[in-house]
Enzyme design. Structure first.
Site, PDB file in Angstrom:
ATOM      1  NE  ARG A  81      -3.738  -2.164   2.225  1.00 18.78           N
ATOM      2  CZ  ARG A  81      -4.345  -2.499   3.105  1.00 18.78           C
ATOM      3  NH1 ARG A  81      -4.742  -1.936   4.128  1.00 18.78           N
ATOM      4  NH2 ARG A  81      -4.999  -4.005   3.048  1.00 18.78           N
ATOM      5  CB  THR A 145       4.846 -12.363  -7.674  1.00 19.07           C
ATOM      6  OG1 THR A 145       3.426 -13.082  -7.360  1.00 19.07           O
ATOM      7  CG2 THR A 145       4.765 -12.651  -8.972  1.00 19.07           C
ATOM      8  CG  ASP A 149       0.854 -12.426 -11.453  1.00 21.03           C
ATOM      9  OD1 ASP A 149       2.119 -12.144 -11.013  1.00 21.03           O
ATOM     10  OD2 ASP A 149      -0.069 -11.955 -10.993  1.00 21.03           O
ATOM     11  NE  ARG A 191      -2.808  -9.713  -6.361  1.00 19.73           N
ATOM     12  CZ  ARG A 191      -3.429  -8.970  -5.231  1.00 19.73           C
ATOM     13  NH1 ARG A 191      -4.602  -8.785  -5.064  1.00 19.73           N
ATOM     14  NH2 ARG A 191      -2.399  -8.829  -4.505  1.00 19.73           N
TER      15      ARG A 191
HETATM   16  O1  F6P Z   1       0.140 -11.545  -4.791  1.00 21.04           O
HETATM   17  C1  F6P Z   1       0.574 -12.256  -3.596  1.00 21.04           C
HETATM   18  C2  F6P Z   1      -0.770 -12.560  -3.047  1.00 21.04           C
HETATM   19  O2  F6P Z   1      -0.045 -13.431  -1.737  1.00 21.04           O
HETATM   20  C3  F6P Z   1      -2.010 -13.065  -3.583  1.00 21.04           C
HETATM   21  O3  F6P Z   1      -1.867 -14.334  -3.963  1.00 21.04           O
HETATM   22  C4  F6P Z   1      -2.894 -12.491  -2.717  1.00 21.04           C
HETATM   23  O4  F6P Z   1      -3.991 -12.339  -3.346  1.00 21.04           O
HETATM   24  C5  F6P Z   1      -2.518 -11.557  -2.144  1.00 21.04           C
HETATM   25  O5  F6P Z   1      -1.269 -11.299  -2.269  1.00 21.04           O
HETATM   26  C6  F6P Z   1      -2.503 -11.500  -0.650  1.00 21.04           C
HETATM   27  O6  F6P Z   1      -2.420 -10.027  -0.086  1.00 21.04           O
HETATM   28  P1  F6P Z   1      -2.352  -9.459   1.226  1.00 21.04           P
HETATM   29  O7  F6P Z   1      -0.911  -9.846   2.016  1.00 21.04           O
HETATM   30  O8  F6P Z   1      -2.554  -7.949   1.345  1.00 21.04           O
HETATM   31  O9  F6P Z   1      -3.514 -10.138   1.896  1.00 21.04           O
END
Ligand code: F6P
Length: 368
Positions: A81, A145, A149, A191
């Site tokens: 963020r 990641t 993706d 995701r």
């Molecule tokens: O992009 C990595 C990821 O782990 C995704 O697979 C998942 O949707 C997202 O980040 C979760 O984000 P956060 O840690 O903000 O909950």
């Protein structure tokens, strides 16, 4: 005078980040004579040089990266963020809104004498990196990641470890499924891409794999469960990508906060609820969540992270900014960031992996 660069990790953490930091710092300092500034919590540390967090911004020494190769997370901290072009601030009334603080980043980088940055992140971080070039702060990207993706690289580090964790979890759930004659639904991350579900599902012998790229209907899944039962296999394993969508429907979003990506959750529960209207079965839902992002990286991710870190430090030394390191076949190459962010990598419904799974009887929910 020594050349100075910064290094940061952005977006969600993933196994192998510390391997990249270690290699970039060792190669950067020992081979290229850089001074390397570790920026805390993505670009937060450059938005505000007094940014307070446990370790804070610091000039890194090689001894700071000793013993971190096997560690998950990131010694620099991270944030998903902190896009400076859409930074979330609170106004006097406590209401949150987005604002552009990119000029602050530029001014602070100048104050520190940083020639450029190595940014280790996903597609969001690469987009931010590319925008900063136009403002005079060049960056080199390192793709990370667990979702795998990013179109420009054959693989991102973190993915292999995440798949291994999901596979092991599904293996464990199978024991309970088999003992209790249950249908186990396992929700995995990824995701909008189904790579983790597809790989973990194949590696653990799942009976159904639901991915965002192949919208599902419930009937083929129910049919598969009934067929297995009639053949004496009283349990089934259904792997559900968090971004899986029913035909004609949308992904299951838990919340969407300002300055953040939508949080996906509930996909497996939705499948379970739907199936319970079609058949009688003892069903259990497990959401693996952030377990998939933590812990020690696999050997593959340690090696890929190390290769990426080395390549990024070499690119900085050569002044090849606005490029991202990428794995192509056996080689680590550099590609322009603009190319790297062009296409996301998605599971093609007609790819070989899906075909192999189908050949083995795995259901994707689009069968007639
Ligand atoms: O992009 C990595 C990821 O782990 C995704 O697979 C998942 O949707 C997202 O980040 C979760 O984000 P956060 O840690 O903000 O909950």
């Amino acid at each position: 005078m020594a050349r100075k660069i910064g290094i940061l990790t952005g977006g969600g953490d993933c196994p192998g980040l510390n391997a990249v930091i270690r290699a970039a710092v060792k190669v950067g300092i020992e081979r290229h004579g850089f001074e390397i500034f570790g920026i805390e919590d993505a670009l937060n540390g450059l938005i505000d040089l007094d940014y307070q967090s446990p370790d804070g911004n610091r000039w890194l020494r090689t001894r700071d990266v000793h013993q971190i190769l096997a560690r998950g997370g990131t010694i620099l901290g991270t944030s998903n963020r902190s896009d400076p072009f859409r930074f979330v601030v609170k106004d006097a009334a406590g209401k949150k809104h987005e604002t552009d603080v990119s000029d602050q980043v530029i001014a602070n980088a100048k104050k520190l004498g940083l020639e450029g940055l190595i940014t280790i992140g996903g597609d969001g971080s690469m987009r931010i990196a590319h925008r900063f070039l136009a403002k005079g702060l060049p960056m080199i990207g390192v793709p990370k990641t667990i979702d795998n993706d990013l179109g420009a690289t054959d693989q991102t580090f973190g993915f292999d470890t995440a798949v291994g964790i999901a596979m092991e979890a599904i293996d464990r759930l199978r024991d309970t499924a088999e003992s209790h004659d249950r249908v186990m639904l396992v929700e995995v991350m990824g995701r909008d891409a189904g790579w983790i579900a597809l790989h973990a599902g194949l590696a653990s012998g799942a009976d159904a794999i639901l991915v965002p790229e192949i919208p599902y209907r419930l009937e083929p899944i129910a049919k598969m469960i009934e067929r297995r039962r009639s053949q004496g296999q009283k349990y089934s394993i259904v792997v559900v990508s968090e971004g899986a969508k029913p035909a004609g429907g949308e992904a299951s979003v838990l919340e969407h906060l300002p300055g953040a990506m939508p949080r996906l959750q509930g996909a497996a529960q939705r499948v379970s609820d739907g199936l319970s209207r079609l058949l009688e079965a003892d069903m259990r839902v497990t959401v693996l969540g952030h377990v998939q992002r933590g812990g020690s990286p696999s050997s593959f991710d340690r090696i890929l992270g190390t290769r990426f870190g080395h390549a990024a430090a070499d690119l900085a030394a050569a002044g090849t900014w606005d490029h991202m390191v990428a794995l192509r076949g056996d080689d680590v190459v550099a590609i322009p960031i603009v190319e790297a962010i062009r296409e996301p990598k998605r599971v093609a419904p007609d790819c070989q992996l899906v075909a192999t799974a189908r050949a083995l009887g795995v259901v994707f929910g689009d069968e007639s």
